[in-house]
Design an enzyme around this catalytic site. Structure first.
Site, PDB file in Angstrom:
ATOM      1  N   TYR A   1       2.201   4.936   0.834  1.00  0.00           N
ATOM      2  CA  TYR A   1       2.593   5.671   2.528  1.00  0.00           C
ATOM      3  C   TYR A   1       0.972   6.666   2.142  1.00  0.00           C
ATOM      4  CZ  TYR A   1       6.946   3.965   2.605  1.00  0.00           C
ATOM      5  OH  TYR A   1       8.420   3.086   3.010  1.00  0.00           O
TER       6      TYR A   1
ATOM      7  N   HIS B   1       8.867  -9.604   6.004  1.00  0.00           N
ATOM      8  CA  HIS B   1       8.870  -8.090   5.334  1.00  0.00           C
ATOM      9  C   HIS B   1      10.043  -7.861   6.174  1.00  0.00           C
ATOM     10  CE1 HIS B   1       6.746  -4.595   5.081  1.00  0.00           C
ATOM     11  NE2 HIS B   1       5.862  -4.627   4.180  1.00  0.00           N
TER      12      HIS B   1
ATOM     13  N   PHE C   1       7.715   1.170  -0.771  1.00  0.00           N
ATOM     14  CA  PHE C   1       8.734   1.216   0.352  1.00  0.00           C
ATOM     15  C   PHE C   1       9.544   3.286   0.366  1.00  0.00           C
ATOM     16  CE2 PHE C   1       8.519  -2.895   0.292  1.00  0.00           C
ATOM     17  CZ  PHE C   1       7.975  -3.529   1.063  1.00  0.00           C
TER      18      PHE C   1
ATOM     19  N   ASP D   1       0.836  -0.868  -0.124  1.00  0.00           N
ATOM     20  CA  ASP D   1      -0.013   0.145  -0.001  1.00  0.00           C
ATOM     21  C   ASP D   1       1.127   1.329  -0.042  1.00  0.00           C
ATOM     22  OD1 ASP D   1      -2.800   0.497   0.047  1.00  0.00           O
ATOM     23  OD2 ASP D   1      -2.198   1.217   1.955  1.00  0.00           O
TER      24      ASP D   1
END
Length: 223
Positions: A68, A188, A79, A66
């Site tokens: 930010y 993760h 990221f 998703d």
């Protein structure tokens, strides 16, 4: 429908842009805008991952979930945050693993654009989000589109390194032909899971070893 996206991707994905689900995504985003909702990233950056990494240049794929959902952060690369924004915790952990793996200095910037420009497709499964509401656009059809992107890379290219971090990304393995691509899996990089298998994964050096074996230019991970 005319979608503003880099030309090689426009050709590869032309069928997707004609499908009903994509029309529904566009209608949904227009409706959100009409309601005065703030959407991230801004419209010109929704397809930034594709614009920075043309289809022919893709040699590594990193999958996120998703965008930010805070002001100034998202710019269409998973990221990654825009210049001047403090790197979020998951990205800090990515940098720590890079340092241990390849000896690179911890970058001050959170902007991963140089990776994208060197052939790393930084793909989020959802390409938009409402301000302050994580996963708010997770049901509007984006996964149909990004799953199609992964399939196209798998079908039309050879020897791509897929770096799948966490269960969400690893569930996408079914879309990838493992007989002609390379799949690297780890936990993760989130602070909740990084010490359960992300730290020590050495994906950065492993990816470059794989690329070098194929005669491809390794990625310069140092920012």
């Amino acid at each position: 429908m005319d979608v503003k996206i880099e030309s090689s991707w426009k050709e590869v994905l032309k069928d997707e842009f004609q499908k009903a689900y994509f029309e529904q995504i566009v209608m949904f985003l227009k409706h959100e805008k009409a309601l005065g909702k703030t959407i991230y990233p801004s419209g010109n950056l929704i397809f930034n991952a594709f614009d920075k990494t043309p289809f022919d240049n893709v040699k590594v794929v990193i999958l996120g979930q998703d965008p930010y959902h805070g002001p100034g952060q998202a710019h269409g690369l998973c990221f990654s945050v825009q210049k001047g924004i403090k790197p979020p915790p998951s990205l800090v952990n990515i940098y720590k693993e890079m340092q241990k793996d390849i000896g690179s200095a911890i970058p001050e910037t959170g902007d991963l654009t140089p990776w994208a420009e060197s052939g790393v497709l930084l793909l989020n499964a959802m390409l938009t989000v409402r301000d302050g509401e994580p996963a708010s656009h997770s049901k509007i059809g984006w996964e149909s589109f990004t799953d199609a992107v992964i399939r196209k890379v798998s079908d039309l290219k050879d020897g791509v390194v897929f770096m799948l971090w966490g269960k969400f990304a690893q569930d996408k393995q079914v879309l990838i032909d493992g007989t002609k691509h390379y799949i690297l899996k780890a936990a993760h990089p989130s602070p909740f899971s990084a010490d359960k298998g992300f730290f020590g994964c050495r994906h950065f050096s492993k990816a470059n070893e794989i690329l070098t074996r194929q005669g491809k230019e390794p990625v310069n991970w140092q920012l």
